[in-house]
Design an enzyme around this catalytic site. Structure first.
Site, PDB file in Angstrom:
ATOM      1  N   HIS A   1       8.247 -50.937  14.056  1.00 50.66           N
ATOM      2  CA  HIS A   1       9.021 -50.557  15.244  1.00 50.66           C
ATOM      3  C   HIS A   1       8.760 -49.086  15.573  1.00 50.66           C
ATOM      4  O   HIS A   1       8.062 -48.405  14.823  1.00 50.66           O
ATOM      5  CB  HIS A   1      10.531 -50.765  15.009  1.00 50.66           C
ATOM      6  CG  HIS A   1      11.104 -49.862  13.949  1.00 50.66           C
ATOM      7  ND1 HIS A   1      11.200 -50.233  12.634  1.00 50.66           N
ATOM      8  CD2 HIS A   1      11.582 -48.591  14.010  1.00 50.66           C
ATOM      9  CE1 HIS A   1      11.722 -49.229  11.931  1.00 50.66           C
ATOM     10  NE2 HIS A   1      11.969 -48.222  12.744  1.00 50.66           N
TER      11      HIS A   1
ATOM     12  N   HIS B   1      15.741 -54.012  14.411  1.00 54.05           N
ATOM     13  CA  HIS B   1      15.241 -53.378  15.633  1.00 54.05           C
ATOM     14  C   HIS B   1      13.737 -53.546  15.735  1.00 54.05           C
ATOM     15  O   HIS B   1      13.008 -53.461  14.769  1.00 54.05           O
ATOM     16  CB  HIS B   1      15.632 -51.902  15.761  1.00 54.05           C
ATOM     17  CG  HIS B   1      15.302 -51.022  14.586  1.00 54.05           C
ATOM     18  ND1 HIS B   1      15.150 -51.484  13.312  1.00 54.05           N
ATOM     19  CD2 HIS B   1      15.087 -49.687  14.519  1.00 54.05           C
ATOM     20  CE1 HIS B   1      14.864 -50.473  12.514  1.00 54.05           C
ATOM     21  NE2 HIS B   1      14.813 -49.374  13.206  1.00 54.05           N
TER      22      HIS B   1
ATOM     23  N   HIS C   1       9.450 -41.464  16.133  1.00 55.98           N
ATOM     24  CA  HIS C   1       8.636 -41.959  15.009  1.00 55.98           C
ATOM     25  C   HIS C   1       8.112 -43.356  15.254  1.00 55.98           C
ATOM     26  O   HIS C   1       8.650 -44.105  16.052  1.00 55.98           O
ATOM     27  CB  HIS C   1       9.423 -41.922  13.699  1.00 55.98           C
ATOM     28  CG  HIS C   1      10.546 -42.916  13.581  1.00 55.98           C
ATOM     29  ND1 HIS C   1      11.841 -42.634  13.918  1.00 55.98           N
ATOM     30  CD2 HIS C   1      10.566 -44.196  13.139  1.00 55.98           C
ATOM     31  CE1 HIS C   1      12.616 -43.687  13.688  1.00 55.98           C
ATOM     32  NE2 HIS C   1      11.869 -44.658  13.214  1.00 55.98           N
TER      33      HIS C   1
ATOM     34  N   HIS D   1      19.819 -45.353   5.950  1.00 54.41           N
ATOM     35  CA  HIS D   1      20.474 -45.300   7.252  1.00 54.41           C
ATOM     36  C   HIS D   1      21.767 -46.108   7.237  1.00 54.41           C
ATOM     37  O   HIS D   1      21.811 -47.182   6.635  1.00 54.41           O
ATOM     38  CB  HIS D   1      19.598 -45.945   8.328  1.00 54.41           C
ATOM     39  CG  HIS D   1      18.388 -45.188   8.697  1.00 54.41           C
ATOM     40  ND1 HIS D   1      18.409 -43.879   9.114  1.00 54.41           N
ATOM     41  CD2 HIS D   1      17.091 -45.545   8.727  1.00 54.41           C
ATOM     42  CE1 HIS D   1      17.181 -43.481   9.401  1.00 54.41           C
ATOM     43  NE2 HIS D   1      16.361 -44.465   9.159  1.00 54.41           N
TER      44      HIS D   1
ATOM     45  N   TYR E   1      10.894 -40.338   5.868  1.00 52.93           N
ATOM     46  CA  TYR E   1      10.191 -39.890   7.067  1.00 52.93           C
ATOM     47  C   TYR E   1       9.251 -38.746   6.727  1.00 52.93           C
ATOM     48  O   TYR E   1       9.610 -37.865   5.945  1.00 52.93           O
ATOM     49  CB  TYR E   1      11.177 -39.372   8.117  1.00 52.93           C
ATOM     50  CG  TYR E   1      12.004 -40.450   8.739  1.00 52.93           C
ATOM     51  CD1 TYR E   1      11.582 -41.079   9.908  1.00 52.93           C
ATOM     52  CD2 TYR E   1      13.197 -40.850   8.164  1.00 52.93           C
ATOM     53  CE1 TYR E   1      12.348 -42.072  10.490  1.00 52.93           C
ATOM     54  CE2 TYR E   1      13.959 -41.852   8.739  1.00 52.93           C
ATOM     55  CZ  TYR E   1      13.525 -42.450   9.901  1.00 52.93           C
ATOM     56  OH  TYR E   1      14.271 -43.441  10.468  1.00 52.93           O
TER      57      TYR E   1
ATOM     58  N   GLU F   1       7.673 -43.294   9.657  1.00 55.23           N
ATOM     59  CA  GLU F   1       8.665 -43.736   8.682  1.00 55.23           C
ATOM     60  C   GLU F   1       8.033 -44.829   7.841  1.00 55.23           C
ATOM     61  O   GLU F   1       7.268 -45.652   8.347  1.00 55.23           O
ATOM     62  CB  GLU F   1       9.870 -44.315   9.447  1.00 55.23           C
ATOM     63  CG  GLU F   1      10.885 -45.015   8.570  1.00 55.23           C
ATOM     64  CD  GLU F   1      12.022 -45.672   9.357  1.00 55.23           C
ATOM     65  OE1 GLU F   1      11.777 -46.177  10.465  1.00 55.23           O
ATOM     66  OE2 GLU F   1      13.144 -45.669   8.840  1.00 55.23           O
TER      67      GLU F   1
HETATM   68 FE   LIG Z   1      12.853 -46.335  12.246  1.00 51.62          FE
END
Ligand SMILES: [Fe+2]
Ligand code: FES
Lengths: 119, 309
Positions: B154, B201, B216, B248, B257, B267
């Protein structure tokens, strides 16, 4: 066994804060500052892409690598405005900090819109 | 969930300042597989476990950042239908001929309200993951070289017009909203996390006055142990690490990251939950967004939030 070549150091002075640190000739102005835990130049990507470490070199010699034209124009670069993560000292250096972190993300929408109009 | 319509992010074209240095980085540190070079000088990579010919394309340029992101759709009929739907919605589209990107079919290109160039395509040559489709082994030598993620997973993009952008993705392109972050007014969007699949996501956006920025691109690993291994490989190679390993709150992923040699943030992560279109979106309020972003630090991190290419 080979003896490693002695490391060459130069003094870097950040004019705003008076911060002085020793930076090796084989490391960037930004890396030297970070390695010693010093502050003054904002640290972003460390790869010449984000522009936050932009400085004006007021005195001193340096070597440099390609840096993003989105943040430093050819004229600026010729005039000693560079990204500190792409520049290594060849002599003592005096620099002024130009770059900064943008605070847009924490701003309200109206403040962000005002920022956008200014830039 | 049956994955139809838009299936997944399939390719990203990145701008790099020094091509040779970046090729070595993506090959040996990130551990992608080089799959080709074209007449324009672009270099093509895929993650070892991906089946299609390319997912990360590097282009030498005078500035860092992202040129475009391509999504693979189910088939050619879907591509035609989505092109019609986009135009009917008032989005101008352009056709990029098959072969303009190596081993990739015709693409439908358009610009989204955040200023990013997106593409849809139905065809990219299946070159496999180094294993046969009959009786494969679970992994191969390439899966141990460098960080060696399974796939390009993503992106998080920065730009304006998040409300309008969300409408386009949900009403025309079949995405659903998974999580969102609200600004201090409790109404406007600071961030959206959207999915066209099971993934927590497939794309994310953060409100930012400058259009078209890259926060990113992300690569998938399969365990927390692999995230630590990625961190070790980064430090061994003196890679510019941004933050992590950490977790997260938003999407629950475990992550690290870092920046590529041109300053593009990437990431490498594992975990996160699965989502379905009927799941109610999760909302984070502005006063708790620190914990949403980095669950243990629980505070805003200026570099992570503001440094983009
Ligand atoms: Fe991400
Ligand atoms: S830290 Fe990003 S350009 Fe120097």
């Amino acid at each position: 066994m080979n003896t490693p070549a002695p490391k060459v150091f130069h003094q870097v002075t950040i004019v705003e804060t008076g911060e002085v640190y020793r930076c090796r000739e084989d490391e960037t102005l930004l890396a030297g500052m970070e390695r010693l835990g010093k502050r003054g130049i904002p640290v972003g990507c460390r790869g010449g892409g984000c522009g936050v470490c932009k400085v004006q070199v007021e005195a001193g010699e340096y070597s440099k690598r390609v840096m993003s034209r989105a943040y430093v124009s050819a004229e600026e670069e010729a005039g000693g405005i560079v990204l500190a993560c792409r520049v290594k000292p060849l002599s003592d250096i005096r620099l002024a900090v130009l770059g900064k972190m943008k605070k847009n993300v924490c701003a309200t929408p109206s403040a962000a819109a005002a920022d956008a109009r200014q830039s | 969930m049956a994955t139809t319509g838009v299936m997944r992010p399939g390719h990203i074209q990145l701008r790099v300042l020094d091509l040779d240095e970046s090729v070595a980085f993506y090959k040996d540190v990130v551990g992608l597989v080089e799959t080709g070079r074209d007449a324009a000088g672009r270099v093509y990579f895929k993650a070892w476990d991906e089946r299609d010919h390319n997912s990360v394309i590097l282009r030498q340029a005078d500035r860092a950042g992202v040129d475009l992101i391509g999504f693979k759709v189910k088939d050619k009929a879907t591509l035609e239908q989505l092109d019609k739907d986009l135009q009917a919605y008032g989005v101008a589209t352009e056709r990029i001929p098959a072969g303009e990107l190596l081993e990739t079919g015709e693409r439908v290109r358009f610009t989204i309200p955040t200023g990013h160039v997106m593409e849809l395509y139905a065809e990219k040559t299946d070159v496999g993951n180094g294993q046969p489709y009959t009786n494969p082994d679970p992994w191969i030598a390439a899966s141990e070289h460098g960080i060696a993620p399974h796939r390009f997973d993503h992106c998080l993009l920065y730009g304006p017009n998040l409300e309008e952008n969300l409408k386009l993705f949900t009403e025309v392109l079949g995405f659903h909203l998974v999580e969102r972050v609200l600004l201090e007014d409790g109404k406007s969007l600071l961030a959206t996390f959207i999915s066209c699949s099971h993934k927590a996501h497939d794309l994310a956006f953060v409100a930012h006055p400058e259009p078209g920025k890259l926060h990113h691109l992300s690569f998938l690993l399969d365990s927390w142990e692999k995230v630590l291994r990625a961190a070790d490989i980064m430090s061994m190679n003196r890679v510019s690490i941004d933050i992590g390993p950490t977790r997260h709150g938003i999407t629950r992923g475990s992550t690290i990251y870092a920046f590529d040699p041109s300053g593009n943030r990437f990431e490498t992560f594992c975990g996160g939950y699965e989502t379905y279109p009927d799941h109610a979106p999760i909302t984070w309020t502005f006063d708790e967004v620190g914990a949403g972003i980095f669950y243990h630090d629980r505070k805003l991190n200026e570099r992570f939030l503001t440094v983009v290419t």
